[in-house]
Design a protein around this motif. Sequence first.
Motif, short mmCIF file in Angstrom:
data_model
loop_
_atom_site.label_atom_id
_atom_site.label_comp_id
_atom_site.label_asym_id
_atom_site.label_seq_id
_atom_site.Cartn_x
_atom_site.Cartn_y
_atom_site.Cartn_z
N GLU A 319 -2.24 9.19 20.18
CA GLU A 319 -3.13 9.56 19.08
C GLU A 319 -2.34 9.78 17.80
N GLY A 320 -2.91 9.34 16.69
CA GLY A 320 -2.30 9.53 15.39
C GLY A 320 -3.17 8.89 14.32
N GLU A 321 -2.60 8.68 13.14
CA GLU A 321 -3.38 8.08 12.06
C GLU A 321 -3.53 6.59 12.29
N VAL A 322 -4.75 6.09 12.08
CA VAL A 322 -5.04 4.67 12.25
C VAL A 322 -4.50 3.91 11.02
N ILE A 323 -3.67 2.89 11.29
CA ILE A 323 -3.13 2.02 10.25
C ILE A 323 -3.71 0.63 10.45
N PHE A 324 -4.25 0.08 9.37
CA PHE A 324 -4.90 -1.24 9.42
C PHE A 324 -4.14 -2.19 8.51
N ARG A 325 -3.94 -3.42 8.99
CA ARG A 325 -3.31 -4.46 8.18
C ARG A 325 -4.18 -5.71 8.19
N GLY A 326 -4.35 -6.30 6.99
CA GLY A 326 -5.14 -7.51 6.92
C GLY A 326 -5.27 -8.00 5.49
N PRO A 327 -5.70 -9.24 5.31
CA PRO A 327 -5.86 -9.79 3.96
C PRO A 327 -6.99 -9.15 3.18
N ASN A 328 -7.84 -8.37 3.84
CA ASN A 328 -8.97 -7.73 3.18
C ASN A 328 -8.65 -6.35 2.63
N VAL A 329 -7.41 -5.87 2.79
CA VAL A 329 -7.04 -4.55 2.28
C VAL A 329 -7.01 -4.58 0.75
N MET A 330 -7.47 -3.51 0.15
CA MET A 330 -7.55 -3.42 -1.31
C MET A 330 -6.17 -3.50 -1.97
N LEU A 331 -6.18 -3.81 -3.26
CA LEU A 331 -4.96 -3.73 -4.07
C LEU A 331 -4.53 -2.28 -4.25
N GLY A 332 -5.50 -1.39 -4.33
CA GLY A 332 -5.28 0.03 -4.58
C GLY A 332 -6.51 0.60 -5.25
N TYR A 333 -6.42 1.86 -5.66
CA TYR A 333 -7.54 2.51 -6.34
C TYR A 333 -7.41 2.35 -7.85
N ALA A 334 -8.54 2.52 -8.53
CA ALA A 334 -8.56 2.67 -9.97
C ALA A 334 -9.19 4.01 -10.29
N THR A 335 -8.51 4.81 -11.10
CA THR A 335 -9.07 6.08 -11.55
C THR A 335 -9.32 6.06 -13.05
N ALA A 336 -8.85 5.00 -13.72
CA ALA A 336 -9.07 4.83 -15.15
C ALA A 336 -8.94 3.35 -15.48
N ALA A 337 -9.35 2.98 -16.69
CA ALA A 337 -9.34 1.57 -17.08
C ALA A 337 -7.96 0.94 -16.95
N ALA A 338 -6.91 1.68 -17.24
CA ALA A 338 -5.55 1.13 -17.19
C ALA A 338 -5.20 0.58 -15.82
N ASP A 339 -5.82 1.12 -14.77
CA ASP A 339 -5.52 0.67 -13.40
C ASP A 339 -6.01 -0.75 -13.14
N PHE A 340 -6.94 -1.26 -13.95
CA PHE A 340 -7.42 -2.63 -13.74
C PHE A 340 -6.32 -3.66 -13.95
N ALA A 341 -5.29 -3.30 -14.69
CA ALA A 341 -4.19 -4.22 -14.96
C ALA A 341 -3.12 -4.19 -13.87
N THR A 342 -3.26 -3.26 -12.93
CA THR A 342 -2.25 -3.09 -11.89
C THR A 342 -2.45 -4.09 -10.76
N GLY A 343 -1.35 -4.59 -10.21
CA GLY A 343 -1.41 -5.55 -9.11
C GLY A 343 -1.49 -4.86 -7.76
N ASP A 344 -0.96 -5.50 -6.75
CA ASP A 344 -1.05 -5.02 -5.37
C ASP A 344 -0.10 -3.85 -5.14
N GLU A 345 -0.67 -2.72 -4.73
CA GLU A 345 0.13 -1.53 -4.46
C GLU A 345 0.29 -1.25 -2.98
N LEU A 346 -0.44 -1.94 -2.12
CA LEU A 346 -0.45 -1.60 -0.70
C LEU A 346 0.15 -2.67 0.20
N GLY A 347 0.25 -3.90 -0.27
CA GLY A 347 0.84 -4.96 0.55
C GLY A 347 0.08 -5.26 1.82
N GLY A 348 -1.25 -5.08 1.79
CA GLY A 348 -2.06 -5.40 2.96
C GLY A 348 -2.04 -4.34 4.05
#
Length: 462
Positions: A319-348
Amino acid sequence: MISLLGPGARLVDAASGDVLAGEELADRVAAAAERAATWPGVLFAHFPATVDAIVGYLGALQAGRPICLLDPDLHTDLRDRLVARFEPGAITNGKGDLPRGYHADGAVWLRDEPSAVTPHTDLALLLTTSGSTGDPKLVRLTPTAVQANAHAIAEALGIDGGEVAITSLPLFYSYGMSVLNSHLLSGATVVVSPRTFLEREFWNDVNAYGVTSLAAVPYQYEMLKRLRFDPAKYATLRTLTQAGGRLKGELIVDFHGRMSAVGGRMFVMYGQTEAGPRMTTLPSAYLPGKVGSVGPALPGTTLSIRVDDGSETTDPDVEGEVIFRGPNVMLGYATAAADFATGDELGGRLSTEDLGKLDADGHLWITGRLKRMGKIFGIRVNLDDVERLLVDTPPVAAIPGDDRLTVFVESDEEQWPAKIKARLAEALGIHSSGFEVRSITALPLLANGKVDYRKLAEEGNA
């Protein structure tokens, strides 16, 4: 740019009976793409269950215009806060007064001064998190993520051109959106209906348009049970799917039995908006033997379990934290408009913050939530465990307080607060004064059917 129209895809307007398909559908989407291409920046789209809204959504994706899907009935105050934070270039299907800094151009609201932020070229779709606060983050998804998840769902569920789905969930909600995406990409039919399970016309549409599959979240299955749902009344309906939270085991067994009796299937799924949104599917063939599991990872994706030392394993029953990998994983979150310019932060790789374990077949069992914790007299308590201890009571929801827990129970029967308090005290070995139990007419729900813990916290602190 992305096209979600597979050969043969159709949209049926349940209210009028009009069918949009073939070249006509493709032309309508192309025209919507041309319009979207002229708008600056990110598009905010209120997303009602209408054919026009769906065409606009498909057009924005086809034009490569990043689009954020919003509740069509979003409160103006929250809408304006989102607009101020994220500076969308255009807003469609808006209601009420224009936000400050916008002007109307026909049915579209355009920003007076373009945002200084240029969206990243990989950004295609933005979805709000489920909203435990009044200011949700946005999930940033690529075209690849959207298509990959739709393909994987179609493969896992066996969706082909003969399938007919109906909009039983809000389309701005990631689960409802994924039903739309996976069916259109497979060349299937989507019946577009603004109605709910409680309306006779909804069930008339199921029969009239030969609906083959129905998607629902846990509270809708509770509703179907109260409505005495009988699949034998609907000659073409042969598939039920469930996601959006944990469904009680007895209801899974119940509805699996109802569908099996008519040669149908029930699929239990697990996902998060951050994965665009679905991650696992438990095939109907494993029911009822694996009630409680959410099944293996979708095709083309993997699961592992992160243990306390930070390493990951696929060994069974760890038992532990579930880790998921796949091409459908998000680039990351946006908390403000500036984040729309950010690329991939999670690597799938997605850290789900869910606790779980894999069995010998690689099927996932969710056991809790990392951050759903509270303290009673200094003792850490998992709030999901608290709610599971009360699975045979009326619906409950637990929220943390100042060194105690508040439990809301959906019942006006005087017996339940005392019974629940006594049961929790005994099961957790904590004095009953650490629990406050309040009766409530109905637990508040988010648009996706999950409990609105934020509203309950406000009541708990009132």
